[in-house]
Design a protein around this motif. Structure first.
Motif, short mmCIF file in Angstrom:
data_model
loop_
_atom_site.label_atom_id
_atom_site.label_comp_id
_atom_site.label_asym_id
_atom_site.label_seq_id
_atom_site.Cartn_x
_atom_site.Cartn_y
_atom_site.Cartn_z
N LEU A 3 29.49 -4.89 51.10
CA LEU A 3 29.33 -6.44 51.21
C LEU A 3 29.50 -6.94 49.82
CD1 LEU A 3 26.34 -7.38 53.55
CD2 LEU A 3 28.75 -7.28 53.96
N ALA A 4 30.06 -8.10 49.65
CA ALA A 4 30.66 -8.69 48.28
C ALA A 4 30.28 -10.24 48.40
CB ALA A 4 31.59 -8.17 47.63
N TYR A 5 30.04 -10.85 47.36
CA TYR A 5 30.24 -12.11 47.11
C TYR A 5 31.83 -12.39 46.31
CZ TYR A 5 25.71 -13.35 48.79
OH TYR A 5 24.47 -13.67 49.53
N LEU A 6 32.60 -13.02 47.18
CA LEU A 6 33.91 -13.71 47.01
C LEU A 6 33.79 -14.86 46.03
CD1 LEU A 6 37.41 -12.98 48.26
CD2 LEU A 6 36.91 -15.08 46.87
N VAL A 7 33.85 -14.83 44.58
CA VAL A 7 33.57 -16.70 44.05
C VAL A 7 34.85 -16.85 43.56
CG1 VAL A 7 32.73 -17.42 42.28
CG2 VAL A 7 31.40 -15.58 43.23
N SER A 22 26.02 -1.43 49.97
CA SER A 22 27.04 -0.59 50.75
C SER A 22 26.29 0.45 51.55
CB SER A 22 27.67 0.30 49.66
OG SER A 22 26.83 1.11 49.05
N TRP A 23 27.04 0.85 52.60
CA TRP A 23 26.44 1.78 53.64
C TRP A 23 27.72 2.46 54.14
CZ3 TRP A 23 26.19 -3.51 54.65
CH2 TRP A 23 26.85 -3.90 55.67
N TYR A 24 27.50 3.49 54.79
CA TYR A 24 28.33 4.19 55.64
C TYR A 24 28.16 3.91 57.27
CZ TYR A 24 30.12 6.95 51.99
OH TYR A 24 30.63 7.59 50.98
N ALA A 25 29.20 3.53 57.96
CA ALA A 25 29.17 3.40 59.45
C ALA A 25 29.20 4.48 60.10
CB ALA A 25 30.47 2.32 59.61
#
Length: 384
Positions: free
Chosen positions: A194-198, A183-186
């Motif tokens: 960000l994540a993995y969608l399984v 994760s971060w800040y824009a």
């Protein structure tokens, strides 16, 4: 190499050199302290700091002086072009402070000094706070100078496609198959995760905007892998700090501290109840030279502050847990203190039958014959 990278390289090299100077200084200062962290050789410690100050000035003139003004000008121009966000006012204040430090450093270096070495020591000592301001906060100027405003980010998913991917991700989250990775800040101050969608033994990298544990987050993109996501999504801005006044290069002198291992050893070696009581009381001592149990409570409280400062649902929940644990440790410390005082009040000693184990057992007398060994029984050898 672009002009921006040349500017930021100078600032980064300065900070790296300052980090090396800081580590070398701490190692040298450790030699001037006793085992509890108290300075016992003040003249040697003063020499170490004078060497540190001189090395920092040399690092500044080598790496940062040629580019500091241009770096700040570039950073300010970039800052003016960013979309409104909560952190921009703080960044502008940091840039103004760095500009003031740069002017102060230049003014002091241009001023004639008193005869060396005392005059040089005084001058470099006065420069140290301004040099550490750059070492602590120059990363903000470097980030702004590096920020490529021409980078074209892919627009977020629109309409039905965004709704579809968001529903898929929320369903995966309910199944426990949305695996957060980074994760971060824009620049606009919005969190991106960000994540993995399984799904059906297949995984897709998705980007979420908003707190994944709070209502209202949305999927703003899906990608074949994390590298592609990093190329398309907005760049990360530097994370914040827990306490605004803390400096990595201006730490307070360590308070005297007795380790738990030493307190345990004191109890093991004690023979009087008062000595064991004093060791326990040392663990619960408060104030400047606080004991390990009090430091543990402070650690939990600080951890709770950090978790709460994340400003996320999970962060607030963890902050509450750590705060509760801190209160439990405080209660435990008070009970230990009461038990230690009761132990000291017993005015007792260990009974004499608890004798030590001798290190060397007495051997036979010189004129004593050795004991006769038992007779050997002869057995037939066995062959295969």
């Amino acid at each position: 190499m672009t002009p921006g990278s040349k500017l930021t390289d100078g600032a980064r090299n300065f900070r790296l050199r300052m980090a090396v100077i800081d580590r070398e200084t701490e190692t040298a200062l450790d030699m001037t302290r006793d085992r509890y962290g108290r300075t016992v050789h003040p003249d040697a410690a003063a020499d170490v700091r004078a060497h540190r100050d001189r090395a920092a000035v040399e690092a500044y003139t080598t790496y940062l002086a040629p580019c500091a003004d241009a770096l700040l000008d570039t950073a300010r121009r970039t800052l003016d072009e960013l979309p409104p966000a909560r952190h921009l006012a703080g960044w502008r204040t940091v840039l103004d402070s760095l500009a003031a430090s740069t002017a102060a450093i230049r003014r002091m270096l241009d001023r004639p000094t008193a005869p060396a070495p005392a005059g040089e020591r005084t001058q470099y000592k006065a420069l140290w706070p301004h040099l550490t301001a750059w070492a602590d906060h120059g990363f903000i100027a470097s980030h702004l100078a590096d920020l490529d405003q021409r980078q074209q980010h892919k627009a977020p998913l629109a309409g039905e496609e965004q709704q579809m991917w968001t529903e898929l991700a929320r369903a995966a989250q309910r199944r426990g198959e949305l695996q957060l990775t980074e994760s971060w800040y824009a620049a606009d101050g919005q969190p991106i995760t960000l994540a993995y969608l399984v799904e059906n033994d297949d995984s897709t990298v998705v980007a979420l905007r908003g707190d994944p544990d709070a209502p209202g987050w949305q999927v703003i993109g899906h990608y074949a892998h994390e590298y592609e996501a990093g190329q398309i999504l907005p760049a990360a801005v530097p994370p914040g700090v827990l306490r605004a006044d803390v400096s990595e290069f201006n730490r307070a002198a360590p308070a005297p501290e007795v380790s738990l291992q030493e307190l345990i050893r004191d109890i093991v070696e004690a023979q009087h109840a008062g000595d064991a009581s004093n060791a326990l009381l040392s663990a619960t001592q408060r104030g400047y030279d606080a004991g390990p149990m009090v430091r543990l409570q402070e650690l939990l409280e600080t951890g709770s502050q950090f978790a709460g400062a994340l400003e996320t649902v999970q962060g607030r929940q963890i902050a509450a847990r750590l705060a509760a644990l801190g209160r439990q440790v405080e209660l435990l410390a008070r009970e230990v203190e009461e038990a230690a005082e009761d132990l000291g009040a017993t005015v007792a000693v260990l009974p004499p039958h608890r004798t030590p184990v001798p290190r060397f057992r007495p051997g036979p007398a010189v004129d004593t014959a050795p004991p006769t060994p038992p007779p050997r029984t002869s057995t037939a050898a066995r062959h295969r």
